[in-house]
Enzyme design. Sequence first.
Site, short mmCIF file in Angstrom:
data_model
loop_
_atom_site.label_atom_id
_atom_site.label_comp_id
_atom_site.label_asym_id
_atom_site.label_seq_id
_atom_site.Cartn_x
_atom_site.Cartn_y
_atom_site.Cartn_z
N SER A 273 0.82 -1.21 0.00
CA SER A 273 0.00 0.00 0.00
C SER A 273 0.86 1.26 0.00
O SER A 273 0.34 2.37 0.02
CB SER A 273 -0.93 0.00 1.23
OG SER A 273 -0.17 -0.17 2.42
N ASN B 19 -2.24 -2.37 13.37
CA ASN B 19 -3.70 -2.29 13.29
C ASN B 19 -4.26 -1.06 14.01
O ASN B 19 -5.12 -0.36 13.48
CB ASN B 19 -4.33 -3.57 13.86
CG ASN B 19 -3.93 -4.80 13.05
OD1 ASN B 19 -3.34 -4.67 11.98
ND2 ASN B 19 -4.24 -5.98 13.57
N THR C 89 -39.55 25.33 -11.75
CA THR C 89 -39.81 23.96 -11.30
C THR C 89 -39.99 23.15 -12.58
O THR C 89 -40.50 23.70 -13.57
CB THR C 89 -41.08 23.84 -10.44
OG1 THR C 89 -42.20 24.24 -11.23
CG2 THR C 89 -41.01 24.71 -9.18
N HIS C 90 -39.58 21.93 -12.57
CA HIS C 90 -39.61 21.09 -13.79
C HIS C 90 -38.90 21.78 -14.95
O HIS C 90 -39.26 21.56 -16.10
CB HIS C 90 -41.05 20.77 -14.21
CG HIS C 90 -41.91 20.25 -13.10
ND1 HIS C 90 -42.05 18.90 -12.81
CD2 HIS C 90 -42.64 20.91 -12.17
CE1 HIS C 90 -42.85 18.76 -11.77
NE2 HIS C 90 -43.22 19.97 -11.35
N SER D 54 -12.87 26.52 -28.03
CA SER D 54 -12.94 25.32 -28.85
C SER D 54 -11.77 25.36 -29.83
O SER D 54 -11.40 26.42 -30.32
CB SER D 54 -14.25 25.28 -29.61
OG SER D 54 -14.12 24.49 -30.76
N LYS E 9 -16.53 30.10 -29.64
CA LYS E 9 -17.04 29.44 -28.44
C LYS E 9 -16.28 29.77 -27.16
O LYS E 9 -15.08 29.95 -27.16
CB LYS E 9 -17.03 27.91 -28.64
CG LYS E 9 -18.14 27.49 -29.58
CD LYS E 9 -18.37 26.01 -29.51
CE LYS E 9 -19.11 25.63 -28.25
NZ LYS E 9 -19.12 24.19 -28.07
N ASN F 62 -16.49 27.89 -23.50
CA ASN F 62 -17.15 26.76 -22.82
C ASN F 62 -16.95 26.84 -21.31
O ASN F 62 -15.84 27.09 -20.85
CB ASN F 62 -16.57 25.44 -23.33
CG ASN F 62 -16.74 25.28 -24.83
OD1 ASN F 62 -17.75 25.70 -25.38
ND2 ASN F 62 -15.75 24.70 -25.47
N GLU G 289 -18.90 22.52 -15.81
CA GLU G 289 -19.25 21.18 -16.29
C GLU G 289 -18.57 20.10 -15.45
O GLU G 289 -19.15 19.07 -15.12
CB GLU G 289 -18.82 21.01 -17.75
CG GLU G 289 -19.61 21.87 -18.72
CD GLU G 289 -19.02 21.75 -20.13
OE1 GLU G 289 -18.09 22.50 -20.45
OE2 GLU G 289 -19.50 20.91 -20.89
N TYR H 231 -9.38 -6.67 12.73
CA TYR H 231 -8.67 -6.19 11.55
C TYR H 231 -8.67 -7.26 10.47
O TYR H 231 -8.41 -8.43 10.74
CB TYR H 231 -7.20 -5.79 11.87
CG TYR H 231 -6.50 -5.28 10.63
CD1 TYR H 231 -6.63 -3.95 10.26
CD2 TYR H 231 -5.78 -6.14 9.81
CE1 TYR H 231 -6.04 -3.48 9.08
CE2 TYR H 231 -5.18 -5.68 8.63
CZ TYR H 231 -5.32 -4.36 8.28
OH TYR H 231 -4.75 -3.89 7.12
N GLN I 31 -7.48 -2.17 4.37
CA GLN I 31 -6.50 -1.36 3.63
C GLN I 31 -7.16 -0.67 2.44
O GLN I 31 -6.66 0.32 1.93
CB GLN I 31 -5.36 -2.27 3.16
CG GLN I 31 -4.28 -1.57 2.39
CD GLN I 31 -3.04 -2.44 2.24
OE1 GLN I 31 -2.31 -2.67 3.21
NE2 GLN I 31 -2.81 -2.96 1.04
N LYS J 9 -8.32 3.41 1.87
CA LYS J 9 -7.51 4.61 1.68
C LYS J 9 -7.64 5.26 0.32
O LYS J 9 -7.86 6.48 0.24
CB LYS J 9 -6.04 4.28 1.96
CG LYS J 9 -5.82 4.04 3.43
CD LYS J 9 -4.44 3.52 3.71
CE LYS J 9 -4.45 2.86 5.07
NZ LYS J 9 -5.38 1.68 5.13
N1 ARG Z 1 -1.25 -1.27 5.35
C1 ARG Z 1 -2.19 -1.75 6.31
C2 ARG Z 1 -3.55 -1.04 6.17
O1 ARG Z 1 -3.60 -0.10 5.49
C3 ARG Z 1 -1.67 -1.49 7.68
C4 ARG Z 1 -2.13 -2.47 8.69
C5 ARG Z 1 -1.52 -3.79 8.41
N2 ARG Z 1 -1.83 -4.71 9.46
C6 ARG Z 1 -1.62 -5.99 9.32
N3 ARG Z 1 -1.95 -6.74 10.29
N4 ARG Z 1 -1.18 -6.47 8.18
O2 ARG Z 1 -4.54 -1.45 6.70
#
Ligand code: ARG
Length: 452
Positions: free
Chosen positions: A18, A105, A150-151, A272, A278, A280, A285, A312, A317, A320
């Site tokens: 990650s 964790n 409206t509408h 354009s 034009k 735009n 948008e 966990y 993961q 994110k």
């Molecule tokens: N990269 C992991 C996450 O984003 C961190 C936690 C990892 N924990 C583990 N027991 N592998 O969740």
Amino acid sequence: MGRFSDPQDPLFQALNSSISFDYRLAPYDIEQSLAHARMLERSRIISADDLATIERGLAEVRAEVDDDRFRVERGDEDVHMAIERRLTEIVGPVGGKLHTARSRNDQVATDVAMLVRAHSLTAKELLLDLMRTLADLAERHLDWPLPGYTHMQRAQPVYLSHHLLAYFWKFRRDLQRFNFCLTATDDLPLGAGALAGVNFDTSRMFVAQELGFSGIAENSLDAVSNRDFVLDYLAAAATCATHLSQLGGELVLWSTEEFGFCEVEDAFASGSSLMPQKKNPDAAELLRAKAPRVVAKLVHVHGALHGLPLTYNKDLQEDKEPLFDAIDTVELGLRVATGMLGGIRFDRERMAAAAGDELIAATDVADALVRRGVPFREAHGIVGTLVRTAVDRGKRLSELSDDEVRELVPQLDGSFHELLDPAAWLESKVSEGGTALARVREQLAQARQLLA
Ligand code: ARG
């Protein structure tokens, strides 16, 4: 290492790693580690010397991150391992003591909570800028009439100030939603360990205070599995992006030759490559188009969390990338909306001409009948007939003769043509929250008070 005799398959590493995205957590991770190390020392789990060494090392890591000198290495699975690896390179084996009484964790849950908190504050700031811009615009266009719709049909005229302030209140509710995210991130996960607590008598409240949390998560299992604050942020962001989308969509429409109500500055438009005439409204948008992307991030994380047993799981993961993308999208959108509205020009004549469409006086004529004792439903029908007759005879309402009106609506006794004065339609909306100027002024005062 340790339990494993075979190296990881590169394909597994590609899936599992990650670091390419969670590197963004680095500043929070370091801040957290400093607080954790201080707590370990106070709780006599590490020595004062160890703490000093770890602090010095983390300061160096922080400097490398800040000046873009930090080098991620091949084996760094995630940001937490990368930072610990680098710390140990700098200060030696003492760096390995930092992870005492902590698991990735509770560490990752803490980093993400810190990040959500920081970006909720940013969103609030950006929303306040946008709300201020809307209030300023409303003040500058206090009595500019335009049709309300409206509408997508012309319905009743309103003042532009009233229309702009409608968005003010939508964004105000977004602000309240981001405010709630501060509550949702207020309990420190750290100290929960991997899931069950840790084998040391730590002081979680000390860490909470150091990091600006007001309390600690009461249950270690909940602490490491909780991602509610991610959902809360994403839900707030999704609604906010939807509001930006509605604003964008309206500005696109208003910028057309057909409406001609407004023109965005060149700085927020493009030309354009083919058609030289034009201009735009691309920014508007894209505000319109971004909302489903943010909504999708909310759905994505709901999906990742769905059915997960405690505690966990690596699925977590997957919180994110959607979170980071939503943060970037909504923050940029808010900045663009503020910038674009700051320089927008409205066309008073075009709006007034559209608002002067007599057909939108129909409700006022019906209400005049109600004042003369006609039940509203009946009045609605009578005025409908009046409108249809005018249209059939190819006339504007005001072109109907007194005789024609008397024949169709005897109750109106000569007041009909007064009712068709456009100014009257707006100023008649005197109810609380209505578009009459006095009410808009009250509303603007409320808005100003909120901003103060
Ligand atoms: N990269 C992991 C996450 O984003 C961190 C936690 C990892 N924990 C583990 N027991 N592998 O969740």
